[in-house]
Design a protein around this motif. Structure first.
Motif, mmCIF file in Angstrom:
data_model
loop_
_atom_site.group_PDB
_atom_site.id
_atom_site.type_symbol
_atom_site.label_atom_id
_atom_site.label_comp_id
_atom_site.label_asym_id
_atom_site.label_seq_id
_atom_site.Cartn_x
_atom_site.Cartn_y
_atom_site.Cartn_z
ATOM 1 N N TYR A 182 36.368 -31.134 19.979
ATOM 2 C CA TYR A 182 36.080 -30.434 20.716
ATOM 3 C C TYR A 182 36.904 -30.460 22.082
ATOM 4 N N GLY A 183 36.533 -31.575 22.865
ATOM 5 C CA GLY A 183 37.312 -31.621 24.346
ATOM 6 C C GLY A 183 39.020 -30.724 24.087
ATOM 7 N N PHE A 184 39.070 -31.453 23.234
ATOM 8 C CA PHE A 184 41.302 -31.354 22.921
ATOM 9 C C PHE A 184 41.185 -29.595 23.082
ATOM 10 N N GLY A 185 39.848 -28.929 22.278
ATOM 11 C CA GLY A 185 40.767 -27.292 21.852
ATOM 12 C C GLY A 185 39.774 -26.688 23.452
ATOM 13 N N LEU A 186 38.508 -26.710 23.633
ATOM 14 C CA LEU A 186 38.927 -26.420 24.609
ATOM 15 C C LEU A 186 39.194 -26.529 26.658
ATOM 16 N N TYR A 187 40.009 -27.445 26.244
ATOM 17 C CA TYR A 187 41.102 -28.311 27.705
ATOM 18 C C TYR A 187 42.296 -26.921 27.379
ATOM 19 N N PHE A 188 42.534 -26.357 26.081
ATOM 20 C CA PHE A 188 43.926 -25.624 25.592
ATOM 21 C C PHE A 188 43.544 -24.408 25.833
ATOM 22 N N ALA A 189 42.088 -24.161 26.225
ATOM 23 C CA ALA A 189 40.978 -23.250 26.045
ATOM 24 C C ALA A 189 41.318 -22.202 27.588
ATOM 25 N N THR B 204 30.342 -24.608 15.079
ATOM 26 C CA THR B 204 31.813 -23.920 14.389
ATOM 27 C C THR B 204 31.812 -22.632 16.109
ATOM 28 N N ALA B 205 31.305 -21.923 15.755
ATOM 29 C CA ALA B 205 30.534 -21.036 16.483
ATOM 30 C C ALA B 205 30.801 -20.884 18.142
ATOM 31 N N ILE B 206 30.395 -21.706 18.922
ATOM 32 C CA ILE B 206 30.344 -21.945 19.894
ATOM 33 C C ILE B 206 31.991 -22.642 20.456
ATOM 34 N N TYR B 207 32.275 -23.763 20.038
ATOM 35 C CA TYR B 207 33.712 -23.698 19.799
ATOM 36 C C TYR B 207 34.938 -22.335 20.023
ATOM 37 N N SER C 215 38.350 -26.703 11.604
ATOM 38 C CA SER C 215 39.701 -25.956 12.042
ATOM 39 C C SER C 215 40.350 -25.015 11.965
ATOM 40 N N SER C 216 39.727 -25.469 10.252
ATOM 41 C CA SER C 216 40.008 -23.779 9.370
ATOM 42 C C SER C 216 38.898 -22.693 9.192
ATOM 43 N N THR C 217 37.742 -23.381 9.300
ATOM 44 C CA THR C 217 36.838 -22.037 9.786
ATOM 45 C C THR C 217 37.051 -21.111 10.490
ATOM 46 N N ASP C 218 37.227 -21.745 12.108
ATOM 47 C CA ASP C 218 37.857 -21.892 13.412
ATOM 48 C C ASP C 218 38.527 -20.412 13.642
ATOM 49 N N LEU D 91 37.331 -8.814 25.183
ATOM 50 C CA LEU D 91 37.643 -9.924 25.504
ATOM 51 C C LEU D 91 35.935 -11.032 25.054
ATOM 52 N N LYS D 92 35.286 -10.749 26.046
ATOM 53 C CA LYS D 92 33.849 -10.466 25.733
ATOM 54 C C LYS D 92 33.029 -10.195 24.910
ATOM 55 N N LEU D 93 33.752 -8.819 24.075
ATOM 56 C CA LEU D 93 32.644 -8.480 23.082
ATOM 57 C C LEU D 93 33.560 -9.869 21.999
ATOM 58 N N ALA D 94 34.680 -9.232 22.135
ATOM 59 C CA ALA D 94 35.594 -10.620 21.605
ATOM 60 C C ALA D 94 34.354 -12.058 20.713
ATOM 61 N N ARG D 95 34.555 -12.515 22.004
ATOM 62 C CA ARG D 95 33.647 -13.661 21.215
ATOM 63 C C ARG D 95 32.697 -13.760 20.967
ATOM 64 N N TRP D 96 31.681 -12.682 21.410
ATOM 65 C CA TRP D 96 30.210 -12.549 20.483
ATOM 66 C C TRP D 96 30.498 -12.012 19.417
ATOM 67 N N ILE D 97 31.714 -11.235 18.691
ATOM 68 C CA ILE D 97 31.896 -10.967 17.452
ATOM 69 C C ILE D 97 32.464 -12.043 16.824
#
Length: 621
Positions: A22-29, A166-169, A348-351, A380-386
């Motif tokens: 999770y940390g690895f992915g969020l770093y690149f976010a 997964t949704a949070i990620y 990862s596949s699901t995200d 972009l904000k809507l994309a996250r909630w979708i």
């Protein structure tokens, strides 16, 4: 199964590994600043990053559980599904990929509107949405099965817990986070899967690998030693069914209209990089993946036949065989690490699918219909909630998949039901310029109706069944039935109707106009096909320019075989970043100092370039 006993070390490693991923992915976010970044990562990655990330997205989803179960039950023929993707690859590499990339199309439904009309886009949107959400459900179900085996949790409860994580990620990350996480997961999964195979030989041979290989082969039942299944039996797994459902309908679905996979390849820096990525996947990585994901089932069958499965795990359910075999072979601690890699890769596949669903909703519903004209920040904000909503809808399908006897059968039924009309429409649409909008619409609607009808009246599939028993309702052969019916509708309606759009309106959207698509992608300046070399240059940051272009010395341009007006790719000087800090740009002048490229400050900022690290520059077109 009531759950496998985990040691404290296993639990600690599972938790630590998942947190690290999770940390690895969020770093690149951090690199996500727009919807283009959130969905396509700025179209800048190198081939090898996408090739390895594809392992986690395609191989690492439900594959360890699904193919281990199939391998345990049917043997080496379980590998058929992973070795049959090559049928349509030339058409994909030299047709579909360049069309989608050069036309700057962001979704398959958008292609249908530009190629045909709006009503066909809406019909395609329905199919794509069902496909993506259905796949999300399959992945959550698989995760639930894995956690049920590991911890004894109820399958649905386990799937619900994973869906929340997964949704949070995905909410926080986006495509760059997904790609970089999947890159790591792809390497880990191949290593873990192949390590299990080696440990299995060691176990079967009592410490001798050579003896283990011999015992493995001798321990496999005779029926498990064939690479191809029987032609048309048993009804739950047979060659002709896997061919039509997986090699044909399934492969078209994955590569031609799976929005998640499409977005992955549109994140590459060029079409050529996409071709390199898919060749590397098909020739090297997927064959390795066959061994990685299927070997636990084969080992389990040999161990069971030789009486080498401990009594505590005797007669395992095929759904549980991957976890059971891994538990037998791997020491505490390392077992926890393997299980953590499995769970994280499934996520990862699901995200990937959740991110793709969000892209479809934003680009095919909100922007053109429901909420047009808004700022990119709002989308972009809507994309996250979708993404959160998509996870919830996928979770709601888990009880449906739980009604099937196996994950493989659930997946096969889903693919054979949803994909045939879309598969026919996509292929005919870009290969056959004559295909009309009415034909595309009725192929989807009529084909979908015909497939739905066959669920309630499976006897209509009998003429297409190749002698397969109707036990279970032709869950595989429905794919062939759907392909034939949809194809007939497409051809007949095309021949009796006239195209709504002129050749000029569909220019660049069919095989016959690929050269024009490439030229339109570049712009007014002719495409430069001369072969040049990559140059490493120092960076001089200059104020934003009216033309937003770059300036290079004539000698540097000569090495690159580039001219003013050519499209170039500028990336951080450190090759191993694979395009994480990179940009597309156009050469607008040839002056300045040799060995130095002048880059406007806005391009530097928007693409996270670090001038002090220098850049690698190459000509694209």
């Amino acid at each position: 199964m009531g759950g496998i006993q985990l040691t404290n070390l296993d639990v600690v490693l599972i938790i630590a590994y998942v947190i690290a991923i999770y940390g690895f992915g969020l770093y690149f976010a951090r690199h996500t600043k727009s919807t283009t970044d959130y969905f396509f990562s700025g179209r800048k990655f190198a081939w090898w990053i996408i090739a390895f990330s594809m392992i986690a997205s395609i191989v690492g989803s439900y594959s360890f559980i699904k193919y281990s179960a199939a391998g345990f039950t049917y043997g080496l023929s379980s590998s058929m599904s992973y070795l049959n993707d090559w049928f349509f690859m030339p058409l994909w590499m030299f047709g579909w990929l360049p069309i989608m990339y050069y036309a700057r199309i962001v979704s398959v439904p958008e292609y249908f509107e530009r190629r045909f009309d709006r009503k066909t886009r809406l019909m395609a949107l329905i199919f794509i949405s069902l496909y993506l959400v259905g796949y999300i459900g399959i992945n959550f179900y698989t995760l639930g099965v894995a956690l049920n085996t590991l911890l004894g949790l109820d399958t649905f409860v386990a799937a619900a817990l994973v869906s929340v994580g997964t949704a949070i990620y995905v909410f926080s990350g986006g495509q760059t986070a997904v790609i970089m996480t999947d890159l790591l997961q792809g390497v880990v999964l191949l290593a873990a899967g192949l390590a299990i195979f080696i440990l299995g030989f060691d176990y079967l041979g009592g410490g001798s690998l050579l003896a283990g290989i011999e015992n493995f082969w001798n321990g496999l039942p005779q029926s498990h030693r064939f690479m191809l299944a029987d032609f048309n039996q048993p009804s739950k797994f047979h060659f002709v069914g896997v061919f039509w459902q997986d090699a044909i309908a399934g492969s078209i679905a994955v590569y031609f209209f799976n929005q998640g996979i499409l977005m992955r390849f549109l994140a590459l820096k060029s079409v050529h990089e996409g071709r390199k990525a898919i060749v590397a996947s098909l020739v090297v990585l997927f064959p390795l993946a066959v061994l990685a994901v299927g070997n636990a089932g084969w080992l389990g069958a040999a161990m069971h036949n030789l009486g080498m499965i401990p009594e505590a795990y005797a007669n395992p359910n095929p759904k549980d065989v991957f976890v059971v075999v891994t538990k037998i072979l791997v020491q505490p601690g390392l077992f926890g690490l393997v299980m953590a890699a499995l769970l994280a890769a499934l996520m990862s596949s699901t995200d990937t699918l959740i991110n793709a669903t969000s892209a479809v909703v934003v680009n095919d519903i909100l922007k053109p219909f429901a909420w047009p004209g808004r700022s990119d920040e709002e989308y972009l904000k809507l994309a996250r909630w979708i993404s959160v909503v998509a996870a919830g809808v996928g979770l709601s399908l888990v009880p449906l998949y739980m009604s099937f006897k196996s994950i493989y059968l659930a997946h096969a039924t889903f693919v054979a039901t949803i994909t045939p009309p879309m598969a026919v429409c996509v292929i005919m649409g870009f290969v056959w310029k004559r295909m009309t909008a009415n034909a595309a619409f009725w192929t989807l609607l009529g084909g979908g109706f015909a497939v739905g009808f066959s669920i309630f009246v499976p006897d209509v599939i009998t003429p297409f069944a190749h002698g397969v028993s109707d036990e279970g309702g032709f869950k595989y052969m429905r794919a062939l039935y759907g392909l034939v019916v949809s194809g007939v509708i497409g051809v007949v309606v095309t021949l009796i109707t006239s195209p709504k759009k002129s050749d000029e309106e569909i220019k660049g959207l069919t095989l016959s106009s690929l050269k024009q698509a490439e030229q339109d992608f570049k712009g007014a300046v002719p495409v430069n096909k001369k072969v040049g070399r990559v140059v490493k240059l120092q960076v001089q940051v200059v104020p934003p320019q009216p033309d937003n272009g770059l300036s290079l010395h004539p000698d540097d341009l000569a090495v690159m075989s580039a001219d003013v007006g050519d499209m170039i790719y500028v990336a951080d000087g450190r090759w191993y970043l694979g395009g994480l800090r990179a940009a597309h740009a156009v050469v607008t002048s040839s002056d300045g100092e040799q060995g130095v490229v002048k880059i406007p400050s806005n391009i530097v900022h928007e693409n996270n370039l670090l001038p002090e690290k220098g850049v690698r520059v190459e000509k694209l077109l």
